[in-house]
Write a protein that holds these residues in place. Structure first.
Motif, PDB file in Angstrom:
ATOM      1  N   GLY A  41       0.902  -1.397  -0.120  1.00  0.00           N
ATOM      2  CA  GLY A  41       0.403   0.465  -0.397  1.00  0.00           C
ATOM      3  C   GLY A  41       0.632   1.332   0.104  1.00  0.00           C
ATOM      4  O   GLY A  41      -0.209   2.730  -0.252  1.00  0.00           O
ATOM      5  N   HIS A  42       2.039   0.707  -0.232  1.00  0.00           N
ATOM      6  CA  HIS A  42       2.696   2.480  -0.312  1.00  0.00           C
ATOM      7  C   HIS A  42       3.536   2.494  -1.525  1.00  0.00           C
ATOM      8  O   HIS A  42       4.484   2.478  -2.499  1.00  0.00           O
ATOM      9  CB  HIS A  42       4.644   2.291   0.797  1.00  0.00           C
ATOM     10  N   VAL A  43       2.302   2.993  -2.134  1.00  0.00           N
ATOM     11  CA  VAL A  43       2.246   3.290  -3.681  1.00  0.00           C
ATOM     12  C   VAL A  43       2.813   4.464  -3.792  1.00  0.00           C
ATOM     13  O   VAL A  43       4.223   3.935  -5.175  1.00  0.00           O
ATOM     14  CB  VAL A  43       0.755   4.095  -4.319  1.00  0.00           C
ATOM     15  N   ALA A  44       3.486   4.913  -3.432  1.00  0.00           N
ATOM     16  CA  ALA A  44       4.300   6.229  -3.944  1.00  0.00           C
ATOM     17  C   ALA A  44       5.609   5.741  -3.938  1.00  0.00           C
ATOM     18  O   ALA A  44       6.735   6.152  -4.425  1.00  0.00           O
ATOM     19  CB  ALA A  44       4.011   7.889  -3.068  1.00  0.00           C
ATOM     20  N   GLU A  45       5.930   5.516  -2.314  1.00  0.00           N
ATOM     21  CA  GLU A  45       7.733   5.163  -2.051  1.00  0.00           C
ATOM     22  C   GLU A  45       7.553   3.815  -3.061  1.00  0.00           C
ATOM     23  O   GLU A  45       8.537   3.939  -3.739  1.00  0.00           O
ATOM     24  CB  GLU A  45       7.372   4.668  -1.091  1.00  0.00           C
ATOM     25  N   GLY A  46       6.533   2.747  -4.020  1.00  0.00           N
ATOM     26  CA  GLY A  46       7.456   1.750  -4.379  1.00  0.00           C
ATOM     27  C   GLY A  46       7.668   2.638  -6.023  1.00  0.00           C
ATOM     28  O   GLY A  46       8.329   1.831  -6.680  1.00  0.00           O
ATOM     29  N   ARG A  47       6.978   3.031  -6.121  1.00  0.00           N
ATOM     30  CA  ARG A  47       6.899   3.598  -7.752  1.00  0.00           C
ATOM     31  C   ARG A  47       7.971   4.858  -7.075  1.00  0.00           C
ATOM     32  O   ARG A  47       9.255   4.825  -8.616  1.00  0.00           O
ATOM     33  CB  ARG A  47       5.664   4.995  -7.731  1.00  0.00           C
ATOM     34  N   ALA A  48       8.780   5.400  -6.358  1.00  0.00           N
ATOM     35  CA  ALA A  48       9.647   6.358  -6.940  1.00  0.00           C
ATOM     36  C   ALA A  48      11.183   5.524  -6.875  1.00  0.00           C
ATOM     37  O   ALA A  48      12.078   4.922  -7.055  1.00  0.00           O
ATOM     38  CB  ALA A  48       9.955   6.792  -5.438  1.00  0.00           C
ATOM     39  N   ALA A  49      11.348   3.404  -5.728  1.00  0.00           N
ATOM     40  CA  ALA A  49      11.661   2.874  -5.833  1.00  0.00           C
ATOM     41  C   ALA A  49      12.069   2.586  -7.820  1.00  0.00           C
ATOM     42  O   ALA A  49      13.258   2.242  -8.036  1.00  0.00           O
ATOM     43  CB  ALA A  49      11.601   1.764  -5.055  1.00  0.00           C
ATOM     44  N   ARG A  50      10.913   1.783  -8.728  1.00  0.00           N
ATOM     45  CA  ARG A  50      11.025   1.566  -9.340  1.00  0.00           C
ATOM     46  C   ARG A  50      11.235   3.214 -10.245  1.00  0.00           C
ATOM     47  O   ARG A  50      12.475   2.023 -11.193  1.00  0.00           O
ATOM     48  CB  ARG A  50       9.666   1.314 -10.270  1.00  0.00           C
TER      49      ARG A  50
END
Length: 282
Positions: free
Chosen positions: A263-272
Motif C-alpha cells: 500500500g506504499h504506492v508513492a514510495e514503491g513508484r519512486a523505487a521503480r
C-alpha cells in the motif's frame, strides 16, 4: 583396507611380475601401499614409477602427498612442481603448491599458484572434466574439492538449462558441505524457477545464514517472498540486498513492487523510477 587391501596388493604385484617395467603399475602399487599408511614403501614404488615414466603426473602428485604426510615440505614442493611440469592442467597441484609456498613464506608465489588454480578451474568448466575429477580412482579428491566439483558440474548443467541435473549436483555439494552457501542458494533458485516457492524458501535463508553478505541471495529471498505473498519480508530482503550492493537495479524494482503491494504506492513508484535511472547509468 583389510581383505580388500590384500587382494588389491596381490593383484598389483601379480601384474608387476608380468610387466615389471610398467611405470603406471608401480604407481598403482604406491597408491595401494599409501592407502594402508605404508608411506616408506609407497614412496619407493612411486619413485620407481617416476624413474620409469617421468611424465606420469599422478605419480609426482601422490609422491608429494606422501612427503606431506612425512612433514617434508621441501620435497613435497619439488614433487608438486614436477606434477605441473608433467601436466600443466593438473588443477589440484596448483592449489596444493600455492598452499605450500604460502606456508613456507613464499607468499607472492603462493598467491600466484592459487590464482592459476582458480583460472584453470574456471577455464575447464565442462561436464567431462568434472566427472573425471569426481570419479577418478588414482588420486581421489578431498571432501571440500568434491563439494566444489559437484557445484561446478551443477553450473555446467544450469547453463544448459538442465535444471534437474543441476539440482542433483548442487544437492550433492551441500550434502558434502552443509555450509556451502552458493549451493544452498542455487537449490533455492531452481525450486523457485519450478514454482516451488515454499520449498525454495529455507534454502535461500540457509544461504544468507552461512554467508551474511550474500547480496544476490537476499535479492532472491525478496523475489521468493513476493511469490509467497510475504511482502514485509520481501521489503526487508530487498533493502538488505541494496545495502550490500547498491547497483542492483532488479532489487530496486522488486522493492518497488513489494512496497506497492503493502500500500506504499508513492514510495514503491519512486523505487521503480530509481531502478530505471540506475539501469540507464549502467
Amino acid at each position: 583396507r583389510g581383505d580388500g587391501y590384500e587382494k588389491a596388493l596381490a593383484t598389483v604385484e601379480e601384474g608387476l611380475q608380468l610387466a615389471g617395467q610398467s611405470g603406471y603399475g608401480h604407481f598403482v602399487l604406491g597408491f595401494v601401499l599409501c592407502s594402508r599408511g605404508d608411506n616408506e614403501n609407497a614412496k619407493t614404488a612411486l619413485l620407481k614409477a617416476i624413474e620409469l615414466d617421468s611424465d606420469l603426473a599422478h605419480a609426482h602428485y601422490y609422491l608429494a602427498l606422501i612427503y606431506l604426510r612425512l612433514q617434508d615440505d621441501p620435497r613435497a614442493m619439488v614433487a608438486m612442481e614436477q606434477t605441473i611440469a608433467a601436466d600443466p592442467g593438473y588443477t589440484s597441484a596448483y592449489y596444493s603448491l600455492g598452499t605450500l609456498y604460502a606456508r613456507t613464506g613464499r607468499d607472492a608465489e603462493g598467491a600466484r599458484m592459487i590464482e592459476l588454480f582458480q583460472q584453470l578451474s574456471s577455464a575447464t568448466m565442462d561436464e567431462d572434466h568434472y566427472r573425471r575429477l569426481l570419479y577418478r580412482q588414482a588420486v581421489p579428491l578431498a571432501t571440500d574439492k568434491q563439494a566444489a566439483t559437484h557445484f561446478n558440474l551443477g553450473l555446467v548443467y544450469w547453463r544448459r538449462k538442465e535444471l534437474a541435473a543441476a539440482l542433483e549436483q548442487f544437492e550433492a555439494a551441500l550434502a558434502l558441505d552443509s555450509t556451502y552457501a552458493e549451493a544452498s542458494h542455487n537449490i533455492g533458485v531452481i525450486y523457485s524457477l519450478q514454482d516451488q516457492h515454499a520449498t525454495a524458501h529455507p534454502f535461500l535463508l540457509r544461504a544468507v545464514r552461512h554467508k551474511p553478505d550474500y547480496a544476490l541471495a537476499f535479492e532472491n529471498i525478496g523475489n521468493n517472498s513476493l511469490a509467497l505473498g510475504e511482502y514485509a519480508e520481501a521489503v526487508a530482503a530487498f533493502r538488505r540486498a541494496l545495502a550490500l550492493d547498491g547497483s542492483m537495479a532488479s532489487a530496486l524494482d522488486g522493492l518497488g513492487t513489494a512496497l506497492i503491494q503493502q500500500g506504499h504506492v508513492a514510495e514503491g513508484r519512486a523505487a521503480r523510477v530509481e531502478a530505471a535511472a540506475l539501469r540507464a547509468q549502467q
